[in-house]
Write a protein that holds these residues in place. Structure first.
Motif, PDB file in Angstrom:
ATOM      1  N   SER A  10      -1.884   4.049  12.166  1.00 36.43           N
ATOM      2  CA  SER A  10      -2.368   3.166  11.109  1.00 36.43           C
ATOM      3  C   SER A  10      -3.002   3.960   9.978  1.00 36.43           C
ATOM      4  CB  SER A  10      -3.395   2.197  11.698  1.00 36.43           C
ATOM      5  OG  SER A  10      -4.257   1.753  10.705  1.00 36.43           O
ATOM      6  N   ARG A  11      -2.518   3.754   8.760  1.00 34.70           N
ATOM      7  CA  ARG A  11      -3.040   4.537   7.643  1.00 34.70           C
ATOM      8  C   ARG A  11      -4.489   4.175   7.336  1.00 34.70           C
ATOM      9  NH1 ARG A  11       0.917   1.736   3.116  1.00 34.70           N
ATOM     10  NH2 ARG A  11      -0.657   1.907   1.500  1.00 34.70           N
ATOM     11  N   ASP A  12      -4.915   3.000   7.768  1.00 39.03           N
ATOM     12  CA  ASP A  12      -6.294   2.591   7.488  1.00 39.03           C
ATOM     13  C   ASP A  12      -7.263   3.098   8.548  1.00 39.03           C
ATOM     14  OD1 ASP A  12      -5.575   0.976   5.203  1.00 39.03           O
ATOM     15  OD2 ASP A  12      -4.532  -0.251   6.686  1.00 39.03           O
TER      16      ASP A  12
ATOM     17  N   THR B  31      15.590  -1.582  -2.987  1.00 42.81           N
ATOM     18  CA  THR B  31      14.660  -1.767  -1.869  1.00 42.81           C
ATOM     19  C   THR B  31      13.767  -0.564  -1.676  1.00 42.81           C
ATOM     20  OG1 THR B  31      14.488  -2.272   0.485  1.00 42.81           O
ATOM     21  CG2 THR B  31      16.281  -0.824  -0.156  1.00 42.81           C
ATOM     22  N   MET B  32      12.650  -0.821  -1.041  1.00 41.76           N
ATOM     23  CA  MET B  32      11.821   0.290  -0.605  1.00 41.76           C
ATOM     24  C   MET B  32      12.339   0.714   0.759  1.00 41.76           C
ATOM     25  SD  MET B  32       7.980  -0.711  -1.669  1.00 41.76           S
ATOM     26  CE  MET B  32       7.347   0.928  -1.445  1.00 41.76           C
ATOM     27  N   ILE B  33      12.293   2.012   0.996  1.00 44.29           N
ATOM     28  CA  ILE B  33      12.595   2.489   2.345  1.00 44.29           C
ATOM     29  C   ILE B  33      11.246   2.941   2.893  1.00 44.29           C
ATOM     30  CG2 ILE B  33      13.872   4.162   3.749  1.00 44.29           C
ATOM     31  CD1 ILE B  33      15.826   2.377   2.340  1.00 44.29           C
ATOM     32  N   GLU B  34      10.677   2.101   3.739  1.00 42.35           N
ATOM     33  CA  GLU B  34       9.348   2.441   4.264  1.00 42.35           C
ATOM     34  C   GLU B  34       9.231   2.160   5.751  1.00 42.35           C
ATOM     35  OE1 GLU B  34       6.398   0.353   1.919  1.00 42.35           O
ATOM     36  OE2 GLU B  34       7.697  -1.373   1.668  1.00 42.35           O
ATOM     37  N   LEU B  35      10.383   1.862   6.362  1.00 36.93           N
ATOM     38  CA  LEU B  35      10.411   1.714   7.818  1.00 36.93           C
ATOM     39  C   LEU B  35      11.514   2.624   8.347  1.00 36.93           C
ATOM     40  CD1 LEU B  35      10.172  -2.177   8.057  1.00 36.93           C
ATOM     41  CD2 LEU B  35       8.373  -0.514   8.523  1.00 36.93           C
TER      42      LEU B  35
ATOM     43  N   ASN C  11       3.931   6.015   2.149  1.00 41.05           N
ATOM     44  CA  ASN C  11       2.665   5.651   2.819  1.00 41.05           C
ATOM     45  C   ASN C  11       2.998   4.887   4.097  1.00 41.05           C
ATOM     46  OD1 ASN C  11       1.446   6.644   0.516  1.00 41.05           O
ATOM     47  ND2 ASN C  11       1.225   4.621  -0.423  1.00 41.05           N
ATOM     48  N   ASP C  12       3.804   3.846   3.934  1.00 45.84           N
ATOM     49  CA  ASP C  12       4.184   3.076   5.116  1.00 45.84           C
ATOM     50  C   ASP C  12       5.145   3.853   6.004  1.00 45.84           C
ATOM     51  OD1 ASP C  12       2.888   0.537   5.393  1.00 45.84           O
ATOM     52  OD2 ASP C  12       3.770  -0.027   3.474  1.00 45.84           O
ATOM     53  N   LEU C  13       6.030   4.620   5.379  1.00 42.33           N
ATOM     54  CA  LEU C  13       6.995   5.355   6.205  1.00 42.33           C
ATOM     55  C   LEU C  13       6.272   6.368   7.101  1.00 42.33           C
ATOM     56  CD1 LEU C  13       9.981   5.597   6.861  1.00 42.33           C
ATOM     57  CD2 LEU C  13      10.195   7.347   5.096  1.00 42.33           C
TER      58      LEU C  13
ATOM     59  N   ILE D   2       9.447  -3.295 -10.292  1.00 45.75           N
ATOM     60  CA  ILE D   2       8.439  -4.276  -9.877  1.00 45.75           C
ATOM     61  C   ILE D   2       8.697  -4.646  -8.422  1.00 45.75           C
ATOM     62  CG2 ILE D   2       7.511  -6.583 -10.282  1.00 45.75           C
ATOM     63  CD1 ILE D   2       8.490  -6.234 -13.214  1.00 45.75           C
ATOM     64  N   ARG D   3       7.665  -4.500  -7.630  1.00 46.41           N
ATOM     65  CA  ARG D   3       7.817  -4.842  -6.219  1.00 46.41           C
ATOM     66  C   ARG D   3       7.329  -6.268  -5.981  1.00 46.41           C
ATOM     67  NH1 ARG D   3       4.312  -1.617  -1.942  1.00 46.41           N
ATOM     68  NH2 ARG D   3       2.629  -2.908  -2.757  1.00 46.41           N
ATOM     69  N   LEU D   4       8.115  -7.032  -5.272  1.00 52.75           N
ATOM     70  CA  LEU D   4       7.692  -8.393  -4.933  1.00 52.75           C
ATOM     71  C   LEU D   4       6.567  -8.320  -3.905  1.00 52.75           C
ATOM     72  CD1 LEU D   4      11.200 -10.132  -4.960  1.00 52.75           C
ATOM     73  CD2 LEU D   4       9.596  -9.753  -6.837  1.00 52.75           C
ATOM     74  N   LEU D   5       5.892  -9.461  -3.739  1.00 50.89           N
ATOM     75  CA  LEU D   5       4.642  -9.478  -2.955  1.00 50.89           C
ATOM     76  C   LEU D   5       4.772  -8.753  -1.601  1.00 50.89           C
ATOM     77  CD1 LEU D   5       1.827 -10.696  -3.390  1.00 50.89           C
ATOM     78  CD2 LEU D   5       2.525 -12.570  -1.898  1.00 50.89           C
ATOM     79  N   ASP D   6       3.764  -7.952  -1.295  1.00 52.14           N
ATOM     80  CA  ASP D   6       3.832  -7.113  -0.090  1.00 52.14           C
ATOM     81  C   ASP D   6       2.783  -7.417   0.979  1.00 52.14           C
ATOM     82  OD1 ASP D   6       4.939  -4.808   1.344  1.00 52.14           O
ATOM     83  OD2 ASP D   6       3.048  -3.826   0.855  1.00 52.14           O
ATOM     84  N   PRO D   7       1.505  -7.645   0.627  1.00 52.95           N
ATOM     85  CA  PRO D   7       0.514  -7.734   1.711  1.00 52.95           C
ATOM     86  C   PRO D   7       0.525  -9.072   2.446  1.00 52.95           C
ATOM     87  CG  PRO D   7      -0.572  -7.942  -0.403  1.00 52.95           C
ATOM     88  CD  PRO D   7       0.881  -7.765  -0.688  1.00 52.95           C
TER      89      PRO D   7
ATOM     90  N   HIS E 129       3.235 -10.076   9.289  1.00 50.44           N
ATOM     91  CA  HIS E 129       3.915 -10.973   8.352  1.00 50.44           C
ATOM     92  C   HIS E 129       3.645 -10.526   6.924  1.00 50.44           C
ATOM     93  CE1 HIS E 129       4.917 -15.472   7.440  1.00 50.44           C
ATOM     94  NE2 HIS E 129       5.836 -14.638   7.037  1.00 50.44           N
ATOM     95  N   ARG E 130       4.374  -9.540   6.502  1.00 53.07           N
ATOM     96  CA  ARG E 130       4.163  -8.975   5.168  1.00 53.07           C
ATOM     97  C   ARG E 130       5.499  -8.491   4.617  1.00 53.07           C
ATOM     98  NH1 ARG E 130       2.893  -2.663   5.709  1.00 53.07           N
ATOM     99  NH2 ARG E 130       3.343  -2.849   3.504  1.00 53.07           N
ATOM    100  N   GLY E 131       5.460  -7.979   3.381  1.00 57.24           N
ATOM    101  CA  GLY E 131       6.670  -7.461   2.751  1.00 57.24           C
ATOM    102  C   GLY E 131       7.711  -8.558   2.634  1.00 57.24           C
TER     103      GLY E 131
HETATM  104 MG    MG Z   1       4.250   0.185   1.510  1.00 51.43          MG
END
Ligand code: MG
Ligand code: PEP
Length: 885
Positions: free
Chosen positions: A781-783, A744-748, A771-773, A619-624, A667-669
């Motif tokens: 930007s992925r978007d 932890t996520m490794i996304e940076l 995705n973030d990595l 379960i990932r804690l709040l991200d956006p 201000h996320r993650g």
């Molecule tokens: Mg991500």
């Protein structure tokens, strides 16, 4: 250095190539060589290698030195073997010229038949065949093919003249035209050729051959071939071979014919010789769908010997190749010749059945069977089906050419299909028949429907390859391309009308039919069991709700690799509390709002844990960033202010306060958790309370709490300390002990670089958020990347979209570094991936080789990932795997 060889001969008594030489001779050339070697009757000929094609392009479209001499030498060998002479007026040799890349490519140049015919050689053909009608028929076909395929004249120009001739002579079929009519036609065709090409139709056979060879080479970089390669991930530098082959004639009368066949049914996999043929016809007639072909078994009566021979050959070839094959043959005056053998394209259902049957028949082992099914093909099983309860307005039935159901708005050209799809419309492409130019539109459409053509028509073959539902050859369709309508008996389908097709039954249904989701049963289930026998990497699913978790389990997920908790925040009954939290002025206000969210989150987690029954759930804690939860348009803001009983100005002010120029880097993650710890505290409390309550009820739970977007060790330490404290408090209160992990996520990129330190700070697992990595490694930007990434891919600045398939050189290196550093601090560190790449076959293989413990992907891609994981293991361990199973 030994001299480069450009041309390989095949013919009785001397065959220079064989079936293993696909890279050099292309699929067709290798097949012809192999059949000749096996003693199967193949008309003699030669193959100009794929390397020659590359040399030609690297050399300003000039033949490499010595190549033409080799062509002449080989031509002479063919002439000697046949007792004929190319260009001779008495005993002329005629040849076919065909392209043939390593992989079969419907986007490539078609075949030019009857090359070598001229005003002079036709006399020899008439004399030898004693059949003037046949000779002129061959000549008019040759002019059409040469003009359209080699010189790029629109084939329809010739078709119009042909139609006029049929009208004038009052016949329905081409084959009914008299010798005189055909003779006139040849004259008219030559005049048309001159008008269109500004030159006389070439009367020198060598010139014809040269031009045809150049056209084959040129077709490698034709638009259609380029599109096909792009869609199918085929490299541009493979080049195509050119096959020059003695002509044999299927149009010499009623003891001649031609056909295409598969050694098993390419649609269902049924163990039955499956093919279509035409008597008194040339190969192009079968594939073009101009005359409706007959079933191959119907040949038995008119040509029993040739049919028997064909049966023997197909069986021995299948035994030899140990795979389902696609064959082309021609019978010339009762004598059978094989013109092509290649491994047949098939639907996923057929791939599966054939692979499994061949294991039962003792032809191949389980390992080979698994490798025979491509992970992407499984998508076809996961195609939606028509809801059996749906009321259907069935209009007509065509051939079930490629399985699955498709619903879309009717469009009548490939171009429109692409344009509409780009605008986000679901479209169904309806065509008289498709041609290689339609590839882009076929790809854009949800499904394809054609009025003409059989199971081996272009539409059927290409749709099956693409895994698109297709109904072909529906004779009840009358298409009016100009009016953009199509009449089916009494009904009219207009452009934009909803149409449904069922590619498994051939049914055409009016309207937007409800489709239902597929499941794993029968052969598919058994195959997936085999897959799991050969798989040693875990496959989990990304699932946010109990329903997603159920689907994931059904598809064989071994756990949840990513539960994105923010999706729970958006649900109607809780978004209000979330917004209250965002609007609160202080911690106390936030806690008050969060207290409302706590029981709801707990319920969500309990639901998911229950479904997963003791399987790990990450379960990932709040991200956006928080502003994602607030509306931005004035109208919606005002309505929300009213609903919440706050001033609209306050909402606007808060929105402005939260505004970020680069929210994805803002201000996320865990940055939210660090600055507003109460948000994460409530989430951890909800997770742990849910786990404790279930454990008390006897349901085992394995929570893995995951902190997103960590860049700094200190961020992780702070979040882990908080998590452990809350978990201890909850467990103490509940008087139970739950085994859990914090990772932890490794996304940076920074996280990958300091991975060892993050583990030293207490991270118990890593999950790569690719995705973030990818976004942060590329600074892309992925978007927004969609605006220009396609250009990059089209222009080969990037080999493919790195958000689809892991960028192995860049992002991949960071992943490898992260794993190796992480494991340098903790030997058995559990590592997985939860970005979209976890469901893409090539990326799965990368993850396997990088030493990950599992991949996690969307529930519907779980079977694909399982198969990709098994392929990765089998490829890596090679035959060692098969000896242990
Ligand atoms: Mg991500
Ligand atoms: C990721 O970044 O790869 C990931 C799985 O997280 P998200 O897509 O939610 O940012």
């Amino acid at each position: 250095m030994s001299k480069k060889k450009y041309v390989y001969f095949f013919g009785v008594g001397k065959t220079e190539g064989d079936g293993t030489m696909k890279d050099l001779l292309g699929g067709k050339g290798a097949g012809l060589a192999e059949m000749t070697k096996l003693g199967i009757p193949v008309p003699p000929g030669f193959t100009i290698t794929t390397e020659t094609c590359n040399d030609y392009f690297n050399n300003n479209s000039q033949y490499p030195e010595g190549m033409w001499d080799e062509v002449l030498t080989n031509m002479k060998m063919v002439e000697d073997l046949m007792g004929l002479k190319f260009g001779d007026a008495e005993k002329p040799l005629l040849v076919s010229v065909r392209s043939g890349a390593k992989f079969s490519m419907p986007g490539m140049m078609d075949t030019v038949l009857n090359l070598g015919l001229t005003d002079s050689t036709i006399e020899g053909v008439i004399k030898r065949s004693n059949n003037e009608k046949f000779a002129y028929d061959a000549y008019r076909r040759f002019i059409t093919m040469f003009a359209s395929i080699v010189m790029g004249v629109d084939r329809m120009e010739f078709e119009h003249v042909l139609d006029k001739k049929k009208e004038k002579t009052k016949v329905k079929y081409d084959s009914e035209l008299s010798a005189d009519a055909l003779k006139e036609l040849v004259k008219e065709f030559k005049a048309l050729y001159k008008k269109k090409v500004n030159q006389d139709f070439p009367q020198d056979p060598m010139e014809q051959l040269k031009l045809a060879i150049n056209a084959v080479f040129g077709s490698w970089f034709g638009e259609r071939a380029k599109t096909y390669r792009k869609l199918n991930g085929i490299a541009d530098d493979l080049g195509t071979a050119v096959n020059v082959c003695t002509m044999v004639f299927g149009n010499m009368g009623d003891t001649s014919g031609t056909g295409v066949a598969f050694t098993r049914d390419p649609s269902t996999g049924e163990h039955k010789f499956y093919g279509e043929c035409l008597i008194n016809a040339q190969g192009e007639d079968v594939v073009a769908g101009i005359r409706t072909p007959m079933k191959v078994e119907e040949l038995e009566k008119p040509m029993p010997d040739a049919y028997k021979h064909l049966m023997e050959i197909y069986q021995s070839l299948e035994k030899h190749y140990k795979d389902m094959l696609d064959l082309e043959f021609t019978i010339e005056d009762g004598k059978l010749y094989m013109l092509q053998v290649r491994v047949g394209k098939r639907t996923a259902a057929a791939a599966l059945k054939i692979a499994m049957d061949m294991v039962d028949e003792g032809m191949i082992d389980k390992k080979t069977a698994i490798l025979r099914v491509e992970p992407q093909q499984l998508d076809q099983f996961l195609h939606p089906m028509i809801d059996p309860k749906a009321k259907l307005k069935k209009l007509a039935k065509g051939l079930p050419a490629s399985p699955g159901a498709a619903v879309g708005k009717a469009v009548f050209t490939a171009k429109e299909a692409e344009e509409w799809a780009e605008k986000g419309e679901k479209v169904l492409l309806i065509r008289l028949e498709t041609s290689p130019e339609d590839i882009g539109g076929m790809h854009a459409a949800k499904g394809i429907l054609t009025a003409r053509g059989g199971m081996t028509s272009h539409a059927a073959v290409v749709a099956r390859g693409m895994g698109k539902p297709c109904v072909a050859g529906c004779g009840d369709l009358v298409i009016d391309a100009k009016k953009k309508t199509c009449t089916v008996k009494e009904d009219v389908i207009k452009e934009g009308d909803w149409v449904t097709i069922n590619g498994s039954t051939g049914e055409i249904i009016l309207g937007e039919t409800k489709l239902i989701e597929p499941s794993i049963t029968g052969d598919f289930a058994k195959f997936m069991d085999w897959v799991d026998e050969f798989k040693d990497m875990g496959v989990r699913a990304n699932a946010d709700t109990p329903h997603d978790a159920e689907v994931a389990l059904k598809f064989g997920a071994e756990g949840i690799g990513l539960c994105r908790t923010e999706h729970m925040f958006f649900e109607e009954d809780r978004i209000k509390a979330v917004r209250e939290m965002i609007l609160a002025d202080d911690e106390a206000g936030r806690r008050k709002a969060l207290a409302k969210i706590l029981p709801m989150q707990k319920k969500d987690f309990k639901g998911i844990f229950k479904v997963m029954k003791g399987k790990p759930v990450t379960i990932r804690l709040l991200d956006p960033p928080l502003h994602e939860f607030l509306p931005h348009a004035d109208k919606e803001l005002n309505a929300l202010a009213k609903e919440m009983g706050v001033a609209a100005s306050k909402l606007k002010e808060r929105n402005e306060l939260l505004h970020e120029f680069n929210p994805m880097l803002g201000h996320r993650g865990c940055r939210l958790g660090v600055t507003y710890p109460e948000i994460y505290e409530i989430q951890v409390q909800a997770i742990m309370e849910a786990a404790c309550e279930l454990q008390k009820e006897g349901v085992s739970v394995i929570p893995e709490i995951m902190i997103p977007l960590v860049a700094l060790t200190a961020e992780f330490t702070k979040m882990k300390d908080m998590t452990v404290k809350i978990c201890n408090d909850v467990m103490e209160k509940a008087k139970v002990k739950v085994e859990y992990m914090v990772g932890t996520m490794i996304e940076l990129p920074r996280a990958a670089i300091v991975a060892d330190k993050i583990v030293e700070a207490g991270a118990e697992f890593f999950s790569f958020g690719t995705n973030d990595l990818t976004q942060t490694t590329f600074g892309l930007s992925r978007d927004d990347a969609g605006r220009f990434l396609p250009f990059y891919v089209d222009h080969k600045i990037l080999p493919e979209d790195p958000f689809v398939s892991i960028d192995i050189d860049g992002v991949g290196e960071l992943i490898k570094m992260g794993i190796s550093k992480g494991r340098s601090a903790k030997d058995k560190l559990k590592v997985g991936i939860c970005g979209e790449h976890g469901g893409e076959a090539k990326s799965v293989e990368f993850c396997y080789n990088a030493g990950m413990n599992y991949v996690s992907c969307s529930p519907y891609r779980v079977p694909l990932a399982r198969l990709a994981a098994a392929h990765s293991m089998l490829k890596k361990k090679g035959s060692a795997a098969s000896t242990t199973k």
